[in-house]
Write a protein that holds these residues in place. Structure first.
Motif, PDB file in Angstrom:
ATOM      1  N   ARG A  51       0.805  -1.226   0.000  1.00 20.76           N
ATOM      2  CA  ARG A  51       0.000   0.000   0.000  1.00 20.76           C
ATOM      3  C   ARG A  51       0.837   1.274   0.000  1.00 20.76           C
ATOM      4  O   ARG A  51       0.298   2.376   0.151  1.00 20.76           O
ATOM      5  N   GLU A  52       2.144   1.142  -0.165  1.00 23.96           N
ATOM      6  CA  GLU A  52       3.023   2.308  -0.154  1.00 23.96           C
ATOM      7  C   GLU A  52       2.549   3.372  -1.162  1.00 23.96           C
ATOM      8  O   GLU A  52       2.289   3.071  -2.330  1.00 23.96           O
ATOM      9  N   GLY A  53       2.412   4.606  -0.673  1.00 17.35           N
ATOM     10  CA  GLY A  53       2.055   5.731  -1.533  1.00 17.35           C
ATOM     11  C   GLY A  53       0.586   5.861  -1.860  1.00 17.35           C
ATOM     12  O   GLY A  53       0.194   6.798  -2.565  1.00 17.35           O
ATOM     13  N   GLN A  54      -0.253   4.962  -1.339  1.00 15.57           N
ATOM     14  CA  GLN A  54      -1.679   5.026  -1.628  1.00 15.57           C
ATOM     15  C   GLN A  54      -2.417   5.843  -0.566  1.00 15.57           C
ATOM     16  O   GLN A  54      -1.953   5.982   0.566  1.00 15.57           O
ATOM     17  N   SER A  55      -3.559   6.367  -0.917  1.00 14.91           N
ATOM     18  CA  SER A  55      -4.350   7.201  -0.009  1.00 14.91           C
ATOM     19  C   SER A  55      -5.263   6.340   0.851  1.00 14.91           C
ATOM     20  O   SER A  55      -5.876   5.377   0.366  1.00 14.91           O
ATOM     21  N   TYR A  56      -5.347   6.723   2.117  1.00 12.68           N
ATOM     22  CA  TYR A  56      -6.234   6.042   3.057  1.00 12.68           C
ATOM     23  C   TYR A  56      -6.946   7.097   3.891  1.00 12.68           C
ATOM     24  O   TYR A  56      -6.593   8.282   3.881  1.00 12.68           O
ATOM     25  N   LEU A  57      -7.955   6.655   4.642  1.00  7.67           N
ATOM     26  CA  LEU A  57      -8.781   7.581   5.415  1.00  7.67           C
ATOM     27  C   LEU A  57      -8.300   7.620   6.862  1.00  7.67           C
ATOM     28  O   LEU A  57      -8.204   6.586   7.527  1.00  7.67           O
ATOM     29  N   ARG A  58      -7.989   8.835   7.337  1.00  8.34           N
ATOM     30  CA  ARG A  58      -7.544   9.010   8.719  1.00  8.34           C
ATOM     31  C   ARG A  58      -8.266  10.210   9.320  1.00  8.34           C
ATOM     32  O   ARG A  58      -8.021  11.353   8.946  1.00  8.34           O
ATOM     33  N   ASP A  59      -9.161   9.925  10.253  1.00 14.66           N
ATOM     34  CA  ASP A  59      -9.917  10.962  10.948  1.00 14.66           C
ATOM     35  C   ASP A  59     -10.629  11.880   9.966  1.00 14.66           C
ATOM     36  O   ASP A  59     -10.645  13.100  10.112  1.00 14.66           O
ATOM     37  N   GLY A  60     -11.231  11.268   8.940  1.00 11.12           N
ATOM     38  CA  GLY A  60     -12.000  12.016   7.959  1.00 11.12           C
ATOM     39  C   GLY A  60     -11.184  12.704   6.899  1.00 11.12           C
ATOM     40  O   GLY A  60     -11.748  13.392   6.028  1.00 11.12           O
ATOM     41  N   GLN A  62      -8.059  12.368   3.885  1.00  9.73           N
ATOM     42  CA  GLN A  62      -7.271  11.465   3.070  1.00  9.73           C
ATOM     43  C   GLN A  62      -5.781  11.739   3.288  1.00  9.73           C
ATOM     44  O   GLN A  62      -5.331  12.875   3.174  1.00  9.73           O
ATOM     45  N   ARG A  63      -5.031  10.691   3.650  1.00 10.97           N
ATOM     46  CA  ARG A  63      -3.587  10.787   3.839  1.00 10.97           C
ATOM     47  C   ARG A  63      -2.904   9.756   2.948  1.00 10.97           C
ATOM     48  O   ARG A  63      -3.533   8.819   2.462  1.00 10.97           O
ATOM     49  N   VAL A  64      -1.600   9.920   2.774  1.00 14.59           N
ATOM     50  CA  VAL A  64      -0.819   8.983   1.965  1.00 14.59           C
ATOM     51  C   VAL A  64      -0.096   8.023   2.900  1.00 14.59           C
ATOM     52  O   VAL A  64       0.550   8.450   3.866  1.00 14.59           O
ATOM     53  N   TRP A  65      -0.208   6.721   2.625  1.00 12.57           N
ATOM     54  CA  TRP A  65       0.459   5.729   3.460  1.00 12.57           C
ATOM     55  C   TRP A  65       1.947   5.695   3.122  1.00 12.57           C
ATOM     56  O   TRP A  65       2.338   5.502   1.975  1.00 12.57           O
ATOM     57  N   LEU A  66       2.771   5.896   4.137  1.00 15.31           N
ATOM     58  CA  LEU A  66       4.226   5.856   3.988  1.00 15.31           C
ATOM     59  C   LEU A  66       4.796   4.868   4.995  1.00 15.31           C
ATOM     60  O   LEU A  66       4.700   5.087   6.205  1.00 15.31           O
ATOM     61  N   ASN A  67       5.383   3.785   4.511  1.00 15.06           N
ATOM     62  CA  ASN A  67       5.990   2.818   5.415  1.00 15.06           C
ATOM     63  C   ASN A  67       7.208   3.376   6.135  1.00 15.06           C
ATOM     64  O   ASN A  67       7.612   2.853   7.175  1.00 15.06           O
ATOM     65  N   ARG A 235       1.766  20.768   5.125  1.00 12.98           N
ATOM     66  CA  ARG A 235       2.061  19.538   4.383  1.00 12.98           C
ATOM     67  C   ARG A 235       2.044  19.778   2.881  1.00 12.98           C
ATOM     68  O   ARG A 235       2.920  19.313   2.147  1.00 12.98           O
ATOM     69  N   HIS A 236       1.028  20.504   2.402  1.00  9.84           N
ATOM     70  CA  HIS A 236       0.902  20.735   0.964  1.00  9.84           C
ATOM     71  C   HIS A 236       2.022  21.631   0.429  1.00  9.84           C
ATOM     72  O   HIS A 236       2.499  21.447  -0.691  1.00  9.84           O
ATOM     73  N   LEU A 237       2.471  22.583   1.250  1.00  8.05           N
ATOM     74  CA  LEU A 237       3.485  23.531   0.794  1.00  8.05           C
ATOM     75  C   LEU A 237       4.911  23.021   0.962  1.00  8.05           C
ATOM     76  O   LEU A 237       5.782  23.301   0.133  1.00  8.05           O
ATOM     77  N   PHE A 238       5.161  22.277   2.059  1.00  5.29           N
ATOM     78  CA  PHE A 238       6.541  21.937   2.402  1.00  5.29           C
ATOM     79  C   PHE A 238       6.815  20.432   2.470  1.00  5.29           C
ATOM     80  O   PHE A 238       7.935  20.036   2.774  1.00  5.29           O
ATOM     81  N   GLY A 239       5.810  19.599   2.211  1.00  3.41           N
ATOM     82  CA  GLY A 239       6.019  18.157   2.251  1.00  3.41           C
ATOM     83  C   GLY A 239       5.619  17.563   3.587  1.00  3.41           C
ATOM     84  O   GLY A 239       5.319  18.274   4.544  1.00  3.41           O
ATOM     85  N   GLU A 240       5.625  16.230   3.651  1.00  2.00           N
ATOM     86  CA  GLU A 240       5.114  15.512   4.823  1.00  2.00           C
ATOM     87  C   GLU A 240       5.816  15.923   6.112  1.00  2.00           C
ATOM     88  O   GLU A 240       5.196  16.012   7.168  1.00  2.00           O
TER      89      GLU A 240
END
Length: 314
Positions: A51-60, A62-67, A235-240
Protein backbone atom coordinates in the motif's frame (compact mmCIF):
# COMPACT_ATOMS: atom_id res chain seq x y z
CA UNK A 1 3.42 -21.28 21.17
CA UNK A 2 2.58 -20.68 24.82
CA UNK A 3 -0.89 -19.62 25.98
CA UNK A 4 0.48 -16.22 26.97
CA UNK A 5 2.37 -13.82 24.73
CA UNK A 6 3.67 -10.28 24.71
CA UNK A 7 3.83 -8.62 21.30
CA UNK A 8 5.95 -5.56 20.53
CA UNK A 9 5.02 -3.52 17.47
CA UNK A 10 7.77 -1.96 15.37
CA UNK A 11 9.02 -0.94 11.97
CA UNK A 12 12.57 -0.47 10.72
CA UNK A 13 12.84 2.96 12.36
CA UNK A 14 11.94 1.78 15.85
CA UNK A 15 13.69 -1.59 15.91
CA UNK A 16 16.25 -0.54 18.55
CA UNK A 17 13.42 0.56 20.85
CA UNK A 18 11.63 -2.75 20.27
CA UNK A 19 14.73 -4.81 21.18
CA UNK A 20 15.25 -2.72 24.31
CA UNK A 21 11.55 -3.17 25.17
CA UNK A 22 11.92 -6.96 24.87
CA UNK A 23 14.96 -6.87 27.16
CA UNK A 24 13.04 -4.84 29.76
CA UNK A 25 10.17 -7.35 29.74
CA UNK A 26 12.52 -10.25 30.35
CA UNK A 27 14.71 -8.35 32.83
CA UNK A 28 11.91 -7.59 35.25
CA UNK A 29 9.89 -10.81 35.02
CA UNK A 30 10.31 -13.77 37.35
CA UNK A 31 7.86 -15.77 35.18
CA UNK A 32 9.73 -15.86 31.88
CA UNK A 33 8.90 -19.53 31.31
CA UNK A 34 5.19 -18.70 31.25
CA UNK A 35 5.07 -16.40 28.19
CA UNK A 36 6.60 -15.74 24.78
CA UNK A 37 7.77 -12.37 23.52
CA UNK A 38 7.36 -11.54 19.83
CA UNK A 39 8.56 -8.50 17.89
CA UNK A 40 6.12 -7.71 15.08
CA UNK A 41 8.10 -5.88 12.38
CA UNK A 42 6.10 -4.38 9.51
CA UNK A 43 8.78 -5.63 7.11
CA UNK A 44 7.58 -9.18 7.83
CA UNK A 45 4.05 -8.43 6.58
CA UNK A 46 3.91 -7.69 2.83
CA UNK A 47 0.49 -6.04 2.93
CA UNK A 48 2.11 -2.91 4.38
CA UNK A 49 4.53 -2.44 1.49
CA UNK A 50 1.77 -3.23 -1.01
CA UNK A 51 0.00 0.00 0.00
CA UNK A 52 3.02 2.31 -0.15
CA UNK A 53 2.05 5.73 -1.53
CA UNK A 54 -1.68 5.03 -1.63
CA UNK A 55 -4.35 7.20 -0.01
CA UNK A 56 -6.23 6.04 3.06
CA UNK A 57 -8.78 7.58 5.42
CA UNK A 58 -7.54 9.01 8.72
CA UNK A 59 -9.92 10.96 10.95
CA UNK A 60 -12.00 12.02 7.96
CA UNK A 61 -8.96 13.23 5.98
CA UNK A 62 -7.27 11.47 3.07
CA UNK A 63 -3.59 10.79 3.84
CA UNK A 64 -0.82 8.98 1.97
CA UNK A 65 0.46 5.73 3.46
CA UNK A 66 4.23 5.86 3.99
CA UNK A 67 5.99 2.82 5.41
CA UNK A 68 8.92 5.08 6.24
CA UNK A 69 6.81 7.04 8.73
CA UNK A 70 7.88 6.56 12.35
CA UNK A 71 4.50 5.06 13.31
CA UNK A 72 3.62 2.92 10.32
CA UNK A 73 3.57 -0.07 12.68
CA UNK A 74 0.37 0.87 14.53
CA UNK A 75 -2.03 -1.48 12.65
CA UNK A 76 0.03 -4.45 13.86
CA UNK A 77 -1.42 -3.97 17.35
CA UNK A 78 -4.51 -5.83 16.17
CA UNK A 79 -2.55 -8.89 15.02
CA UNK A 80 -1.83 -10.87 18.25
CA UNK A 81 -5.18 -12.70 18.46
CA UNK A 82 -4.81 -14.01 14.91
CA UNK A 83 -1.12 -14.84 15.44
CA UNK A 84 -2.14 -16.91 18.48
CA UNK A 85 -4.97 -18.62 16.55
CA UNK A 86 -7.51 -16.75 18.71
CA UNK A 87 -6.45 -18.71 21.75
CA UNK A 88 -4.83 -17.70 25.02
CA UNK A 89 -4.05 -14.22 26.17
CA UNK A 90 -1.79 -11.45 24.86
CA UNK A 91 -0.37 -8.10 25.82
CA UNK A 92 0.57 -5.80 22.95
CA UNK A 93 2.78 -2.74 23.37
CA UNK A 94 4.40 0.00 21.30
CA UNK A 95 8.19 -0.09 20.79
CA UNK A 96 8.63 2.97 23.03
CA UNK A 97 7.21 1.24 26.14
CA UNK A 98 9.56 -0.20 28.74
CA UNK A 99 8.54 -2.48 31.59
CA UNK A 100 9.96 -1.80 35.04
CA UNK A 101 8.02 -4.49 36.87
CA UNK A 102 6.86 -8.05 36.13
CA UNK A 103 4.56 -8.14 33.08
CA UNK A 104 3.12 -11.42 34.38
CA UNK A 105 1.11 -9.39 36.89
CA UNK A 106 -0.78 -7.90 33.93
CA UNK A 107 -0.87 -11.02 31.74
CA UNK A 108 -2.39 -13.17 34.48
CA UNK A 109 -4.84 -10.73 36.02
CA UNK A 110 -8.59 -11.23 36.29
CA UNK A 111 -10.11 -9.57 33.21
CA UNK A 112 -13.62 -9.77 34.69
CA UNK A 113 -15.07 -11.11 31.45
CA UNK A 114 -13.73 -8.31 29.25
CA UNK A 115 -12.17 -8.91 25.83
CA UNK A 116 -9.79 -5.93 26.10
CA UNK A 117 -8.22 -4.02 28.94
CA UNK A 118 -6.43 -0.71 28.42
CA UNK A 119 -6.57 2.92 29.60
CA UNK A 120 -7.95 6.10 28.07
CA UNK A 121 -5.85 8.45 25.98
CA UNK A 122 -4.73 11.66 27.66
CA UNK A 123 -5.59 15.20 26.57
CA UNK A 124 -8.38 16.03 24.11
CA UNK A 125 -8.17 12.59 22.45
CA UNK A 126 -9.22 11.02 25.72
CA UNK A 127 -11.44 13.66 27.31
CA UNK A 128 -13.21 14.95 24.18
CA UNK A 129 -13.03 12.08 21.70
CA UNK A 130 -13.17 9.32 24.34
CA UNK A 131 -10.33 7.56 22.55
CA UNK A 132 -8.96 4.42 24.17
CA UNK A 133 -5.17 4.07 24.35
CA UNK A 134 -4.55 0.95 22.27
CA UNK A 135 -0.77 1.36 22.67
CA UNK A 136 -0.95 -1.14 25.57
CA UNK A 137 -3.73 -3.71 25.54
CA UNK A 138 -4.41 -6.90 27.45
CA UNK A 139 -6.35 -9.18 25.11
CA UNK A 140 -8.54 -12.26 25.62
CA UNK A 141 -7.94 -13.67 22.16
CA UNK A 142 -10.93 -15.99 21.96
CA UNK A 143 -13.25 -12.98 22.23
CA UNK A 144 -11.57 -11.09 19.36
CA UNK A 145 -12.21 -13.37 16.40
CA UNK A 146 -13.62 -10.36 14.51
CA UNK A 147 -10.14 -8.82 14.40
CA UNK A 148 -8.88 -9.42 10.85
CA UNK A 149 -6.05 -6.87 10.68
CA UNK A 150 -4.97 -7.31 7.06
CA UNK A 151 -8.55 -7.00 5.80
CA UNK A 152 -9.23 -4.00 8.05
CA UNK A 153 -5.98 -2.36 6.96
CA UNK A 154 -6.89 -2.78 3.29
CA UNK A 155 -10.37 -1.42 3.96
CA UNK A 156 -8.81 1.94 4.91
CA UNK A 157 -7.81 2.26 1.24
CA UNK A 158 -10.71 0.54 -0.48
CA UNK A 159 -13.82 0.81 1.68
CA UNK A 160 -13.70 4.06 3.66
CA UNK A 161 -12.67 2.32 6.90
CA UNK A 162 -11.27 5.14 9.03
CA UNK A 163 -7.91 4.63 10.77
CA UNK A 164 -8.71 6.86 13.74
CA UNK A 165 -11.78 5.10 15.20
CA UNK A 166 -10.06 1.77 14.48
CA UNK A 167 -6.92 2.69 16.42
CA UNK A 168 -9.01 4.29 19.21
CA UNK A 169 -11.08 1.08 19.63
CA UNK A 170 -14.25 3.01 18.90
CA UNK A 171 -15.42 0.19 16.64
CA UNK A 172 -15.50 -2.15 19.65
CA UNK A 173 -18.46 -2.75 21.97
CA UNK A 174 -17.71 -0.52 24.99
CA UNK A 175 -19.03 -3.27 27.25
CA UNK A 176 -16.18 -5.50 26.07
CA UNK A 177 -13.49 -3.04 27.25
CA UNK A 178 -12.22 -2.80 30.81
CA UNK A 179 -9.56 -0.63 32.38
CA UNK A 180 -6.28 -1.31 34.09
CA UNK A 181 -4.28 1.14 36.19
CA UNK A 182 -2.65 3.99 34.27
CA UNK A 183 0.76 2.89 35.58
CA UNK A 184 0.68 0.01 33.07
CA UNK A 185 0.84 2.64 30.31
CA UNK A 186 2.38 5.65 32.04
CA UNK A 187 2.50 8.51 29.53
CA UNK A 188 5.91 10.18 30.01
CA UNK A 189 5.41 9.96 33.77
CA UNK A 190 8.12 8.05 35.58
CA UNK A 191 7.68 7.43 39.29
CA UNK A 192 8.25 4.49 41.67
CA UNK A 193 4.64 3.50 40.91
CA UNK A 194 5.25 3.23 37.15
CA UNK A 195 4.91 -0.33 35.85
CA UNK A 196 5.52 0.39 32.16
CA UNK A 197 6.97 3.69 30.99
CA UNK A 198 5.58 4.97 27.69
CA UNK A 199 7.75 7.66 26.12
CA UNK A 200 4.70 8.76 24.18
CA UNK A 201 5.68 12.36 23.43
CA UNK A 202 7.37 11.47 20.20
CA UNK A 203 9.38 14.68 19.94
CA UNK A 204 11.26 13.86 23.17
CA UNK A 205 11.94 10.15 22.74
CA UNK A 206 15.31 9.73 24.50
CA UNK A 207 17.08 7.85 21.70
CA UNK A 208 16.05 10.38 19.01
CA UNK A 209 17.38 13.67 20.42
CA UNK A 210 18.78 15.96 17.72
CA UNK A 211 17.46 13.97 14.74
CA UNK A 212 15.01 15.41 12.18
CA UNK A 213 11.39 14.68 13.07
CA UNK A 214 10.07 11.75 10.97
CA UNK A 215 6.48 11.40 12.12
CA UNK A 216 3.35 13.15 10.88
CA UNK A 217 0.93 14.95 13.19
CA UNK A 218 -2.82 14.59 13.22
CA UNK A 219 -4.61 17.07 11.00
CA UNK A 220 -7.84 17.36 12.92
CA UNK A 221 -8.26 19.45 16.06
CA UNK A 222 -11.84 19.60 17.23
CA UNK A 223 -11.14 22.23 19.89
CA UNK A 224 -9.42 24.58 17.44
CA UNK A 225 -10.02 23.70 13.77
CA UNK A 226 -7.70 26.43 12.38
CA UNK A 227 -4.74 24.44 13.76
CA UNK A 228 -5.69 21.58 11.45
CA UNK A 229 -5.97 23.95 8.48
CA UNK A 230 -2.46 25.23 9.15
CA UNK A 231 -1.04 21.70 9.41
CA UNK A 232 -2.65 20.69 6.13
CA UNK A 233 -1.27 23.83 4.49
CA UNK A 234 2.21 23.03 5.87
CA UNK A 235 2.06 19.54 4.38
CA UNK A 236 0.90 20.73 0.96
CA UNK A 237 3.48 23.53 0.79
CA UNK A 238 6.54 21.94 2.40
CA UNK A 239 6.02 18.16 2.25
CA UNK A 240 5.11 15.51 4.82
CA UNK A 241 7.88 16.46 7.29
CA UNK A 242 8.55 20.05 6.25
CA UNK A 243 8.99 22.54 9.11
CA UNK A 244 8.63 19.76 11.70
CA UNK A 245 12.01 20.54 13.26
CA UNK A 246 14.14 18.17 15.32
CA UNK A 247 13.66 15.86 18.28
CA UNK A 248 14.26 17.57 21.62
CA UNK A 249 15.98 16.28 24.74
CA UNK A 250 13.61 14.59 27.15
CA UNK A 251 12.89 16.93 30.09
CA UNK A 252 13.13 14.05 32.59
CA UNK A 253 16.72 12.80 32.77
CA UNK A 254 15.58 9.72 34.68
CA UNK A 255 13.69 8.53 31.59
CA UNK A 256 16.78 9.00 29.43
CA UNK A 257 18.90 7.16 32.01
CA UNK A 258 16.41 4.27 32.16
CA UNK A 259 16.38 3.77 28.39
CA UNK A 260 20.14 4.03 28.00
CA UNK A 261 20.69 1.83 31.06
CA UNK A 262 18.62 -0.86 29.32
CA UNK A 263 20.42 -0.25 26.02
CA UNK A 264 23.80 -0.58 27.74
CA UNK A 265 22.74 -3.99 29.07
CA UNK A 266 21.54 -5.04 25.60
CA UNK A 267 25.01 -4.29 24.21
CA UNK A 268 26.79 -6.02 27.09
CA UNK A 269 24.62 -9.15 26.63
CA UNK A 270 24.97 -9.20 22.84
CA UNK A 271 21.32 -8.42 22.13
CA UNK A 272 22.44 -5.37 20.17
CA UNK A 273 25.92 -5.19 18.67
CA UNK A 274 27.92 -1.97 18.57
CA UNK A 275 28.07 -2.38 14.78
CA UNK A 276 24.28 -2.60 14.50
CA UNK A 277 23.82 0.43 16.76
CA UNK A 278 26.25 2.44 14.62
CA UNK A 279 24.30 1.42 11.52
CA UNK A 280 21.07 2.64 13.12
CA UNK A 281 22.80 5.90 14.06
CA UNK A 282 23.98 6.33 10.45
CA UNK A 283 20.37 5.82 9.30
CA UNK A 284 19.28 8.53 11.79
CA UNK A 285 17.10 6.03 13.64
CA UNK A 286 19.16 6.57 16.80
CA UNK A 287 20.70 9.83 18.01
CA UNK A 288 24.22 10.46 16.74
CA UNK A 289 25.73 10.87 20.21
CA UNK A 290 24.36 7.57 21.55
CA UNK A 291 27.75 6.19 22.58
CA UNK A 292 28.57 9.36 24.50
CA UNK A 293 25.26 9.06 26.35
CA UNK A 294 25.92 5.38 27.06
CA UNK A 295 29.33 6.23 28.51
CA UNK A 296 27.82 8.57 31.10
CA UNK A 297 24.79 6.42 31.94
CA UNK A 298 24.93 4.72 35.37
CA UNK A 299 24.08 1.04 35.74
CA UNK A 300 20.50 0.22 36.65
CA UNK A 301 19.81 -1.36 40.04
CA UNK A 302 19.49 -5.15 39.77
CA UNK A 303 16.01 -6.54 39.09
CA UNK A 304 13.47 -6.78 40.57
CA UNK A 305 14.29 -3.38 42.13
CA UNK A 306 12.47 -0.54 40.38
CA UNK A 307 14.82 1.56 38.22
CA UNK A 308 14.11 4.58 40.44
CA UNK A 309 14.94 2.76 43.66
CA UNK A 310 18.42 4.34 43.57
CA UNK A 311 17.34 7.45 41.68
CA UNK A 312 20.22 9.57 40.49
CA UNK A 313 20.26 13.31 41.08
CA UNK A 314 19.43 15.30 37.96
Amino acid sequence: MKNYGVFIQTNHKQIVGAIVAEHALRRYSSHNDEFDVHIMDTRDYPFFQAREGQSYLRDGVQRVWLNDDLQSFTPTRFMPPQLMNYQGRAVVIDPDIFACTDIWELLSRDMQGKAIMCRMRSGPKGFIDRCYASSVMLLENSRLTHWKPEAQFNAMFDAGYDYQPWICLKNEDPESIGFFEKEWNDFDTFSPATKMLHTTRRKTQPWKTGLPVDWRPSERFRLFPPAAWLLRARRHLFGEYGLMGKYKAHPDQNQERFFFGLLKECIAQGRISEEFLREEMARSHVRHDAFEVLARTPDLPPAPAHPLSTQQAA
